[in-house]
Design a protein around this motif. Structure first.
Motif, PDB file in Angstrom:
ATOM      1  N   PRO A  87       0.826  -1.208   0.000  1.00 15.97           N
ATOM      2  CA  PRO A  87       0.000   0.000   0.000  1.00 15.97           C
ATOM      3  C   PRO A  87       0.859   1.257   0.000  1.00 15.97           C
ATOM      4  N   VAL A  88       0.250   2.338  -0.464  1.00 19.27           N
ATOM      5  CA  VAL A  88       0.895   3.650  -0.376  1.00 19.27           C
ATOM      6  C   VAL A  88       0.282   4.384   0.807  1.00 19.27           C
ATOM      7  N   PRO A  89       1.084   5.154   1.541  1.00 19.40           N
ATOM      8  CA  PRO A  89       0.583   5.752   2.779  1.00 19.40           C
ATOM      9  C   PRO A  89      -0.036   7.142   2.620  1.00 19.40           C
ATOM     10  N   ASP A  90      -0.166   7.633   1.379  1.00 18.42           N
ATOM     11  CA  ASP A  90      -0.546   9.028   1.170  1.00 18.42           C
ATOM     12  C   ASP A  90      -1.860   9.403   1.852  1.00 18.42           C
ATOM     13  N   ARG A  91      -2.842   8.486   1.851  1.00 12.62           N
ATOM     14  CA  ARG A  91      -4.154   8.789   2.457  1.00 12.62           C
ATOM     15  C   ARG A  91      -4.415   7.896   3.671  1.00 12.62           C
ATOM     16  N   ALA A  92      -3.351   7.511   4.341  1.00  8.76           N
ATOM     17  CA  ALA A  92      -3.504   6.647   5.512  1.00  8.76           C
ATOM     18  C   ALA A  92      -4.333   7.306   6.601  1.00  8.76           C
ATOM     19  N   ASP A  93      -4.326   8.638   6.652  1.00  6.08           N
ATOM     20  CA  ASP A  93      -5.112   9.322   7.671  1.00  6.08           C
ATOM     21  C   ASP A  93      -6.603   9.073   7.498  1.00  6.08           C
ATOM     22  N   ARG A  94      -7.051   8.916   6.241  1.00  7.85           N
ATOM     23  CA  ARG A  94      -8.469   8.639   5.993  1.00  7.85           C
ATOM     24  C   ARG A  94      -8.832   7.233   6.462  1.00  7.85           C
ATOM     25  N   LEU A  95      -7.955   6.273   6.181  1.00 13.88           N
ATOM     26  CA  LEU A  95      -8.193   4.912   6.650  1.00 13.88           C
ATOM     27  C   LEU A  95      -8.128   4.856   8.169  1.00 13.88           C
ATOM     28  N   ARG A  96      -7.180   5.561   8.750  1.00 14.20           N
ATOM     29  CA  ARG A  96      -7.055   5.592  10.209  1.00 14.20           C
ATOM     30  C   ARG A  96      -8.338   6.105  10.858  1.00 14.20           C
ATOM     31  N   ALA A  97      -8.900   7.164  10.301  1.00 13.81           N
ATOM     32  CA  ALA A  97     -10.123   7.730  10.857  1.00 13.81           C
ATOM     33  C   ALA A  97     -11.265   6.711  10.825  1.00 13.81           C
ATOM     34  N   ALA A  98     -11.333   5.930   9.738  1.00  5.80           N
ATOM     35  CA  ALA A  98     -12.387   4.919   9.643  1.00  5.80           C
ATOM     36  C   ALA A  98     -12.182   3.808  10.663  1.00  5.80           C
ATOM     37  N   LEU A  99     -10.943   3.390  10.840  1.00  8.20           N
ATOM     38  CA  LEU A  99     -10.655   2.337  11.816  1.00  8.20           C
ATOM     39  C   LEU A  99     -10.991   2.793  13.229  1.00  8.20           C
ATOM     40  N   ARG A 154     -18.798 -13.354  13.889  1.00 10.41           N
ATOM     41  CA  ARG A 154     -19.708 -13.878  12.869  1.00 10.41           C
ATOM     42  C   ARG A 154     -20.724 -12.845  12.401  1.00 10.41           C
ATOM     43  N   GLY A 155     -20.879 -11.782  13.170  1.00 11.48           N
ATOM     44  CA  GLY A 155     -21.876 -10.781  12.815  1.00 11.48           C
ATOM     45  C   GLY A 155     -21.454  -9.911  11.655  1.00 11.48           C
ATOM     46  N   ASP A 156     -22.351  -8.992  11.283  1.00  7.50           N
ATOM     47  CA  ASP A 156     -22.079  -8.083  10.178  1.00  7.50           C
ATOM     48  C   ASP A 156     -21.802  -6.669  10.672  1.00  7.50           C
ATOM     49  N   GLY A 157     -21.460  -6.535  11.946  1.00 12.68           N
ATOM     50  CA  GLY A 157     -21.088  -5.224  12.457  1.00 12.68           C
ATOM     51  C   GLY A 157     -19.799  -4.737  11.821  1.00 12.68           C
ATOM     52  N   VAL A 158     -19.626  -3.431  11.824  1.00  8.43           N
ATOM     53  CA  VAL A 158     -18.451  -2.846  11.183  1.00  8.43           C
ATOM     54  C   VAL A 158     -17.169  -3.380  11.811  1.00  8.43           C
ATOM     55  N   GLY A 194     -17.656  -1.635   2.084  1.00  4.18           N
ATOM     56  CA  GLY A 194     -17.846  -0.222   1.786  1.00  4.18           C
ATOM     57  C   GLY A 194     -18.446   0.550   2.934  1.00  4.18           C
ATOM     58  N   ALA A 195     -19.139  -0.137   3.844  1.00  3.92           N
ATOM     59  CA  ALA A 195     -19.698   0.535   5.006  1.00  3.92           C
ATOM     60  C   ALA A 195     -18.695   0.657   6.141  1.00  3.92           C
ATOM     61  N   ALA A 196     -17.600  -0.082   6.032  1.00  2.00           N
ATOM     62  CA  ALA A 196     -16.635  -0.121   7.128  1.00  2.00           C
ATOM     63  C   ALA A 196     -15.415   0.753   6.885  1.00  2.00           C
TER      64      ALA A 196
END
Length: 507
Positions: free
Chosen positions: A11-23, A58-62, A82-84
């Motif tokens: 992966p490239v880290p350029d937009r890692a902040d966006r992924l971090r926020a989602a996590l 087993r659930g579908d939670g994020v 896409g929801a996660a």
């Protein structure tokens, strides 16, 4: 060895902040994992056992989806993914890849709690984030591991005083460099494996940490003659026949890699700086292991060497063959590799291998303090403050002759308890034990004078006056008692049972 099992595009880290926020929004953190999985499944995960965690997600939670995707490496339907997380960006940047109607992670992402509650993430090769290697040998010689017991041990040992510069030698997935960004103005990380540097970049970016200066090369070659206030290394210390696995095998004969690393660290330390390593060393016929490792200490450095574990050569070979997954290979191939390890040890007259911690402090002392000891017992991490205190006590003792020692004041260290050992009903104990309940958790046997002396130490009276009082109570000659006790006092100070205090500063 084939490297087809390793990701060819990281992966490239350029937009890692966006992924971090989602996590973070999903609670994909160390605390969040414990809450979701429960203590039993969480502990099993640390042992590389994933079935309990799969049952718990087993659930579908994020959060369930993110755990299955990034930590357990299971496919997740595109619609749910896409929801996660920001799926289009994660696909474009290479964090995940499409597999039909599903997406799969391209790298391991493991939540990791920082020492002050920071939510960090360690990025490593697939299947290598949980429980160490877990059979990483089949994944290619350039495999990059995630969090393991060795890396967390070194992180807990490291001195964390603010410094201008820190160097992480053999950074791997960047765990030590990540910790160093908290207290070092400038962090440099090196590794022989260029893929490891890319993983370190991802770890820092996804953790929201400052960038580090990343340099490729072996040991200190990438930094030349530059010097640092802190050097840390969890090197490929395994003593093995050859250099088959970069993450594990140093490629030098015997324990030469660890010796070279320690010896060369001295000239790259600034005055007062610390260098801290995990290491293996050989136990050779006719040689004391302490003398062997002491000889590695560079001039002008104090050292604290602690042997935590010893394995005979068969145990050692089996450990690392299993760690690399070789036990799952063809029996004849496994047997040949086992033989090669034993041949290597026999040629070097090695009977066992020690594992432990080495800390250097650039003191410039004319008579450096080099303490080598065996301590296989439980300790209380983190130990950074304990390491600092050890060297401070060495400085103190180095400056004090017996007369100065008896003129000083001492206090019993916090959380030291006394145990009396003897037969039930006996009027007097056979002996007394002082025990620490934090740090190294040492225990030491003391005589009646030592127990009485430690019990009275509260910083009020000098050591000499306390001994005079004890002599009077016991009917002993105070001069004789003053002559024979300083050695015992030095030991209690050196091991951290007594702390020097200013007069009047005691309780």
């Amino acid at each position: 060895m084939s490297t087809t099992s390793l990701a060819t595009r990281l992966p490239v880290p350029d937009r890692a902040d966006r992924l971090r926020a989602a996590l973070l929004a999903a609670g994909f953190t160390a605390d969040g994992l414990l809450d979701l999985l429960g203590a039993t499944a969480y502990a099993a995960l640390a042992r590389s056992e994933t079935v309990p965690a799969l049952r718990a997600t087993r659930g579908d939670g994020v959060l369930d989806l993110l755990v299955r995707l990034f930590l357990l490496q299971r496919p997740v339907p595109c619609g749910l993914a896409g929801a996660a997380l920001p799926l289009d960006e994660a696909l474009a940047d290479g964090w995940v890849t499409r597999d039909g109607d599903d997406v799969r992670a391209t790298v391991d992402v493991r939540p990791y709690g920082g020492p002050d509650g920071e939510d960090w993430y360690i990025v490593s090769d697939l299947g290598c984030a949980v429980g160490g290697a877990g059979g990483a040998g089949g994944r290619g010689e350039g495999v990059v591991l995630g969090v393991g017991g060795a890396s967390t041990t070194l992180a807990g040992l490291t001195v964390r005083t603010p410094v201008a510069s820190a160097l992480d030698v053999g950074t791997g997935s960047g765990i030590q460099a990540l910790h160093a960004t908290r207290h070092a103005t400038r962090v440099t990380a090196t590794d022989l494996n260029p893929r490891a540097l890319e993983f370190t970049r991802l770890t820092l970016a996804l953790s929201g940490a400052p960038e580090a200066e990343l340099r490729a090369g072996s040991l200190f070659e990438p930094v030349g003659s530059e010097t640092y206030d802190l050097i840390v290394s969890n090197p490929p210390f395994v003593i093995s026949p050859g250099a088959r696995l970069t993450y594990r095998d140093g490629g030098m004969g015997g324990d030469d890699l660890c010796r070279t690393l320690v010896q060369q660290a001295g000239e790259r330390l600034n005055d007062g700086g610390h260098a801290q390593f995990l290491a293996n060393w050989q136990h050779v016929e006719g040689e004391d292991w302490k003398d062997r490792v002491r000889s590695w200490v560079p001039r002008g450095c104090d050292a604290w060497i602690i042997q935590r574990e010893v394995q005979d050569v068969t145990q050692y070979a089996e450990l690392w063959l299993r760690d690399a997954g070789d036990h799952r290979a063809d029996p004849e191939e496994y047997g040949a590799r086992y033989e090669a390890w034993l041949d290597e040890f026999e040629a070097r007259r090695t009977t066992a291998v020690g594992f432990g911690w080495i800390t250097l402090r650039k003191s410039g002392a004319a008579e450096p303090s080099v303490v080598a000891e065996e301590w296989p017992h439980p300790v209380e991490q983190p130990l950074g403050e304990t390491v600092l205190a050890h060297f401070a006590r060495q400085d103190y003792l180095r400056e004090r002759d017996d007369a100065a020692l008896l003129a000083d004041h001492f206090a019993l260290a916090p959380e030291v308890t006394q145990e009396q050992v003897g037969l039930p009903g006996a009027e007097d104990p056979e002996h007394v034990i002082l025990r620490q309940n934090r740090g190294m958790r040492r225990a030491t046997k003391v005589d009646t004078v030592g127990a009485g002396f430690a019990g009275v130490c509260d910083g009020t009276l000098s050591a000499g006056r306390i001994l005079d009082a004890i002599a009077q109570l016991m009917g002993e000659d105070p001069v004789v008692l003053r002559d024979r006790t300083p050695r015992a006092i030095r030991l209690l100070v050196e091991e951290g049972f007594l702390e020097p205090v200013r007069p009047g500063a005691g309780g």
